[in-house]
Design a protein around this motif. Sequence first.
Motif, short mmCIF file in Angstrom:
data_model
loop_
_atom_site.label_atom_id
_atom_site.label_comp_id
_atom_site.label_asym_id
_atom_site.label_seq_id
_atom_site.Cartn_x
_atom_site.Cartn_y
_atom_site.Cartn_z
N SER A 182 0.87 -1.18 0.00
CA SER A 182 0.00 0.00 0.00
C SER A 182 0.90 1.23 0.00
O SER A 182 2.13 1.10 0.02
N ARG A 183 0.32 2.41 -0.01
CA ARG A 183 1.13 3.63 -0.03
C ARG A 183 2.03 3.74 1.20
O ARG A 183 3.13 4.26 1.14
N SER A 184 1.52 3.21 2.32
CA SER A 184 2.27 3.37 3.57
C SER A 184 2.93 2.08 4.05
O SER A 184 3.52 2.04 5.12
N ARG A 185 2.84 1.00 3.24
CA ARG A 185 3.36 -0.29 3.70
C ARG A 185 3.95 -1.07 2.54
O ARG A 185 3.28 -1.25 1.51
N ASP A 186 5.20 -1.54 2.71
CA ASP A 186 5.83 -2.37 1.68
C ASP A 186 6.27 -3.71 2.26
O ASP A 186 7.23 -4.31 1.82
N PHE A 187 5.52 -4.18 3.27
CA PHE A 187 5.87 -5.43 3.94
C PHE A 187 4.61 -6.21 4.29
O PHE A 187 3.50 -5.68 4.26
N VAL A 188 4.80 -7.49 4.60
CA VAL A 188 3.77 -8.32 5.21
C VAL A 188 4.30 -8.72 6.58
O VAL A 188 5.45 -8.42 6.92
N ILE A 189 3.49 -9.38 7.38
CA ILE A 189 3.94 -9.72 8.74
C ILE A 189 3.93 -11.23 8.95
O ILE A 189 3.17 -11.97 8.33
N SER A 190 4.80 -11.68 9.85
CA SER A 190 4.82 -13.08 10.25
C SER A 190 4.08 -13.22 11.57
O SER A 190 3.74 -12.22 12.22
N ALA A 191 3.84 -14.47 12.00
CA ALA A 191 3.08 -14.71 13.21
C ALA A 191 3.75 -14.15 14.45
O ALA A 191 3.08 -13.83 15.44
N ASN A 192 5.08 -14.01 14.43
CA ASN A 192 5.79 -13.46 15.60
C ASN A 192 5.90 -11.94 15.56
O ASN A 192 6.58 -11.34 16.39
N GLY A 193 5.24 -11.32 14.57
CA GLY A 193 5.20 -9.87 14.50
C GLY A 193 6.28 -9.25 13.64
O GLY A 193 6.31 -8.03 13.46
#
Length: 580
Positions: A182-193
């Motif tokens: 998205s415009r403000s996010r270039d990552f995804v997250i894992s279960a540990n944050g």
Amino acid sequence: MKGEGDVVAEQSKHDLQSLLFCPDRDFLIRNNGDEVKVDNLKGKKVGLYFSASWCGPCQQFTPNLVEVYNELSPKGDFEIVFVSADKDDEAFKGYFSKMPWLAIPFSDSSTRDRLDESFKVMGIPHLVILDENGKVVTEEGVEFIRDYGVDAYPFTQERIKEIKDEEEKAKREQPLKFFLASRSRDFVISANGNKVSISELEGNTIGLYFAESSYRKCVKFTPKLVEVYEKLKAKGEKFEVVMIPFDDEEESFNQSFEKMPWLSLPYDDKSCVKLARYFEIPTIPQHSLAIIGPDGRTLQSDVVEAIEEHGTETYPFTPEKFLELEEKDKAKWDAQTLESILVRGDLDFVIGKDGHKVPISDLVGKNILLYFSAHWCPPCRAFTPKLVEIYHQIKAKDDAFELIFISSDRDQTSFEEYFSQMPWLAIPFEDDRKEYLDRIFKVQGIPMLVAIGPTGRTVTTEARAVVMSHGSDAYPFTEARLKEIEAENEEMAKGWPKKVKHELHEHELELIHRPEYGCDGCKEGGTVWLFYCEECDFDLHPKCALEENKGTKGDREDDMEEGTKTKEGYVCDGEVCRKA
């Protein structure tokens, strides 16, 4: 001379002063009671938000609008004015307290009514966007914000076209970042944050798992997907899953995601809605798994059923692999037996009325109907008594026939109550075989009847329509039997006129055929042939229509007086023809 477009443009322009204030009020209010002069809106884009606290869709949409407003507010060129449809001042104040924008005072009902009339508000929530000059930019503000969020700003048709063009370009090129960033996010997250850069996923085959963790089908499918995921990772395959969460509450998302081995978009991320729209996910709750290939292009829009059926064999999800699986499925379908569809490990039985187990092996060689139904379903409850009657009729002429109920009831009690009305067999409630049978027979709605022949092969998945049209005469539901019935029906109508006039109806009646109807003459039910007036929806049995047209009026009166049988099996009494 002004063109039609110019006239419409002129008509859609509004003066905010005259639109929003009345003779004794030149201000709007905030939820803290502050008054804001209408003049302060000059030079701003203004959204007129028609909404109410009693409206469920409004309650769902307002938080989205608040989020968009808070992002746009720092620009200083956009404002929203709440036009309430609440029933009283207390409800208005409670609802308005959640809104960071302005409002027409609740006491000014005349202005609120005038705005409703001016913009022809037929339903809420409704959001009209005016530009700096008071011209209507769009009356589809709700749809724009639902679909595109803050990206839709300044809410013009040109901006929406621009977004759609970008999406069309993405369909052709499909960079992974289009899907996941998205415009403000270039990552995804894992279960540990931990944050995982989207660029690290380039070159992988990606499964986008649209899921609501508490949804029953998700609960059943997720363990299967975990198994497939871990097996592929253990083999060193470049495969990753990114969850697209649709949980209502962050806590339920966190509790579910912490057990997952894969990645996810953050909870309540705006890209979730964008992706659901892009992949045409019809409804939430939902469980769908779209596959993006190593080149960033979509390979499959949904592989849930394929994974349930074939597991890791579905990898790498290419069209060639799916053609291979289709051939395998076809061979399996051609070799289908009753045991292959109704036996799963130790589950090799169905149950009778008293709960006793009937081995599937005892049913081999019989004609079988699989009845997908549920007590909560009104069409099912209406159809079941007819099916009971047909079941007894078929059993009376051929004992090598059985019917098996496959329940979609919500609980054991409902299942037992519904099954108690049935004279046939059933798969136990919440039996694992139900999901498999739903899948292989593509059950999209109930009631549904599937006919299985003596060899165990599927005869038809449309047996309900056949039964509704022909009753027990359709047995054993084969194409050959249906052709016989069609020939019998044609023979039955030989010599009948194509059109008749009848004293019970003013218009000419035309001979047609229909599975079922109610005769407007004798008031009895009929099947197949009838004489019909389309204009009046008037139905008449052939026996009623044709006997009425036999002989002279005097002859008919003589018959009526004598009460004679004018056609074998029927007696006409002057008003209706009844079975003797």
